[in-house]
Design an enzyme around this catalytic site. Structure first.
Site, mmCIF file in Angstrom:
data_model
loop_
_atom_site.group_PDB
_atom_site.id
_atom_site.type_symbol
_atom_site.label_atom_id
_atom_site.label_comp_id
_atom_site.label_asym_id
_atom_site.label_seq_id
_atom_site.Cartn_x
_atom_site.Cartn_y
_atom_site.Cartn_z
ATOM 1 N N ASP A 123 2.530 3.198 2.746
ATOM 2 C CA ASP A 123 1.612 4.302 2.612
ATOM 3 C C ASP A 123 2.097 5.630 2.086
ATOM 4 O O ASP A 123 3.188 5.300 1.136
ATOM 5 C CB ASP A 123 0.750 4.771 3.960
ATOM 6 C CG ASP A 123 -0.532 5.364 3.655
ATOM 7 O OD1 ASP A 123 -0.912 5.261 2.315
ATOM 8 O OD2 ASP A 123 -1.324 5.816 4.356
ATOM 9 N N ASN A 124 2.055 6.566 2.575
ATOM 10 C CA ASN A 124 2.623 7.956 2.039
ATOM 11 C C ASN A 124 3.878 8.258 2.293
ATOM 12 O O ASN A 124 4.564 7.606 3.293
ATOM 13 C CB ASN A 124 1.638 9.210 2.245
ATOM 14 C CG ASN A 124 0.359 8.795 1.811
ATOM 15 O OD1 ASN A 124 -0.553 8.138 2.279
ATOM 16 N ND2 ASN A 124 -0.052 9.797 0.585
ATOM 17 N N HIS A 142 -9.389 2.034 0.566
ATOM 18 C CA HIS A 142 -9.459 2.642 1.680
ATOM 19 C C HIS A 142 -10.566 2.884 2.884
ATOM 20 O O HIS A 142 -11.609 3.211 2.181
ATOM 21 C CB HIS A 142 -8.817 4.188 1.388
ATOM 22 C CG HIS A 142 -7.357 4.324 0.873
ATOM 23 N ND1 HIS A 142 -7.047 3.933 -0.172
ATOM 24 C CD2 HIS A 142 -6.204 5.187 1.358
ATOM 25 C CE1 HIS A 142 -5.741 4.266 -0.356
ATOM 26 N NE2 HIS A 142 -5.323 4.840 0.706
ATOM 27 N N GLU A 164 -10.365 5.567 7.588
ATOM 28 C CA GLU A 164 -9.218 6.247 8.127
ATOM 29 C C GLU A 164 -9.435 7.632 9.018
ATOM 30 O O GLU A 164 -9.435 8.720 8.583
ATOM 31 C CB GLU A 164 -8.232 6.800 6.966
ATOM 32 C CG GLU A 164 -6.981 7.208 7.223
ATOM 33 C CD GLU A 164 -6.112 7.492 6.096
ATOM 34 O OE1 GLU A 164 -6.319 7.413 5.008
ATOM 35 O OE2 GLU A 164 -4.976 8.024 6.321
ATOM 36 N N HIS A 194 1.557 5.272 -2.190
ATOM 37 C CA HIS A 194 1.032 6.322 -3.309
ATOM 38 C C HIS A 194 2.155 6.887 -3.745
ATOM 39 O O HIS A 194 2.771 7.979 -3.673
ATOM 40 C CB HIS A 194 0.296 7.463 -2.223
ATOM 41 C CG HIS A 194 -1.039 6.786 -1.571
ATOM 42 N ND1 HIS A 194 -2.284 6.921 -2.339
ATOM 43 C CD2 HIS A 194 -1.010 6.185 -0.471
ATOM 44 C CE1 HIS A 194 -3.106 6.578 -1.421
ATOM 45 N NE2 HIS A 194 -2.411 6.023 -0.373
ATOM 46 N N HIS A 219 0.867 -1.164 -0.061
ATOM 47 C CA HIS A 219 -0.048 0.018 -0.030
ATOM 48 C C HIS A 219 0.683 1.367 0.056
ATOM 49 O O HIS A 219 1.438 1.393 1.032
ATOM 50 C CB HIS A 219 -0.948 -0.019 1.176
ATOM 51 C CG HIS A 219 -2.048 1.057 1.412
ATOM 52 N ND1 HIS A 219 -3.347 1.168 1.520
ATOM 53 C CD2 HIS A 219 -1.759 2.489 1.171
ATOM 54 C CE1 HIS A 219 -3.916 2.177 1.248
ATOM 55 N NE2 HIS A 219 -2.927 2.983 1.276
HETATM 56 ZN ZN LIG Z 1 -3.281 5.163 1.347
#
Ligand SMILES: [Zn+2]
Length: 430
Positions: free
Chosen positions: A325-326, A225, A228, A77, A75
């Site tokens: 993630d990010n 997603h 969150e 981005h 996961h």
């Molecule tokens: Zn994400």
């Protein structure tokens, strides 16, 4: 005449959970680490056994250091990554991040800009020992064609180094009334996965039925997603589990985040998790990004950390991965696409240690299975020698330092693990 290179990794340790099941006779210590010699021939693992106590010329003596299979980061981005310099998050909140990313996207995301940043992320990940990445891709109508074009080019160029999977990122309401059917067609043409950011809207079940149908009609998997937030009333995970059952969905479903489970009454959360297990849904937790965003308020120390119930999930047989993630963008100001860092942080934040047990699979075998990749994601005879060699011996040594001196083998060959310099991106920032 072809020459076959044969050598062995001697005196290594490997998490028992990461060694293929056929090797039952290994000696395993109290931390769950097995002592092993691993023979490599022609780029593949040829044998795994107890340490022979000898080091032949050409062998590599690990002196007790750990060996892991290469990582999978399920996961990310990549399209947002590394924009922090021109799009910082002024107050660290989720909505400031979302706005900053949307503004940056509309102003700057040309093919050249995306390619430079996505490639930077791939180079970091590769140098740290990652072999597979799934990235979400912001896909509003004005952006999708450019982004997916760059994604397809990079997937080709990186084939053999990093297996790349793409997921369209759209908000749940952008699917209402067939508005995003064309994007899903683009995803299908691109061999991607259908994604969405799911939150509570009055017609959530109708929209979920549409999303499930769009994916099923094209035989695509889903990666959503979900929840969150730290609002107990956010219960979209349960709606997704119900939709999976209602639609008799046969593809794979992964849900990311699931933070609100952490603030729901225990029996309520338990019931949802039972349904998630029943529906065969996999979960990915993104602890670094959650700790950055969740419960952030100016001038106040966070109390609630928003990490989902990974232990309760694992106890029910739900496949749980951890991922980056990010990375260096408004949703998470730090990060380097390093799955060892993700694992080390997960160990601290989610208490998956003591004992570590099967959790090393959460950044290797489990995501590789959910991604439907070739190869078991474990160390097994016949598998490509895609391995990460660490100096750290026990888990305390492994997870106390960043292991920046690690060696990465791909098909048995040592790769260059030099990280790209941030200065390479300066030209993007004016
Ligand atoms: Zn994400």
């Amino acid at each position: 005449m072809t020459t076959v290179t044969t050598f062995a990794l001697r005196n290594a340790r490997a998490p028992r959970a990461l060694i293929a099941d056929s090797h039952a006779d290994l000696e395993v210590d109290a931390e769950g680490l097995a002592r092993v010699d691993i023979s490599i021939s022609d780029g593949r693992i040829a044998a795994i056994g107890r340490p022979a106590g000898v080091v032949e010329p050409g062998d590599r003596d690990l002196d007790g250091g750990q060996v892991w299979p290469c990582f999978a980061d399920i996961h990310t981005h990549l399209d947002i990554g590394h924009i922090w310099t021109r799009a910082p998050n002024a107050d660290g909140s989720f909505w400031t991040a979302a706005n900053a990313v949307a503004n940056d996207r509309d102003a700057n995301w040309s093919a050249d800009d995306l390619r430079a940043r996505m490639e930077f992320g791939l180079r970091c990940a590769y140098a740290h020992g990652t072999r597979a990445i799934r990235t979400h891709l912001q896909s509003p109508p004005g952006q999708a064609a450019t982004t997916w074009g760059v994604f397809r080019e990079l997937r080709e160029e990186w084939r053999g180094r990093i297996d790349l999977q793409g997921v369209n990122l759209l908000l749940v309401e952008e699917f209402r009334g067939g508005k995003s059917d064309a994007i899903v067609d683009l995803v299908a043409e691109s061999g991607g996965i259908v994604g969405a950011v799911i939150f509570m809207v009055p017609d959530i079940d109708d929209i979920l039925d549409d999303i499930f149908r769009l994916a099923a009609d094209r035989s695509l998997d889903l990666d959503l997603h979900v929840d969150e937030s730290l609002e107990a009333r956010d219960r979209t995970l349960r709606h997704v589990a119900e939709a999976a059952r209602r639609n008799r969905f046969e593809g794979r479903i992964q849900c990311g985040h699931c933070c609100s489970l952490a603030v729901q009454p225990e029996d309520d959360a338990d019931r949802t998790l039972d349904m998630v297990a029943e529906a065969g849904i996999a979960v990915v937790s993104l602890p670094m990004c959650n700790v950055f965003l969740m419960d952030r308020e100016a001038g106040r120390t966070p109390r609630r950390r928003g990490v989902t119930l990974v232990r309760e999930m694992a106890a029910r047989g739900i496949p749980v991965s951890f991922a980056s993630d990010n990375c260096r963008d408004p949703f998470y100001g730090y990060g380097d696409h390093d799955m060892l860092e993700v694992f080390a942080q997960a160990a601290r934040i989610a208490h998956i240690d003591l004992p570590m047990g099967d959790w090393p699979r959460s950044v290797t075998a489990t995501p590789i299975e959910v991604m439907r990749l070739d190869g078991p994601g474990t160390i097994g005879v016949g598998a490509p020698a895609d391995l990460v060699l660490f100096r750290g011996r026990g888990y305390s040594e492994l997870l106390s330092r960043p292991q920046a001196d690690r060696t990465v083998l791909r098909n048995g060959e040592t790769i260059d693990t030099t990280l790209p310099d941030y200065r390479e991106l300066d030209r993007l920032f004016g």
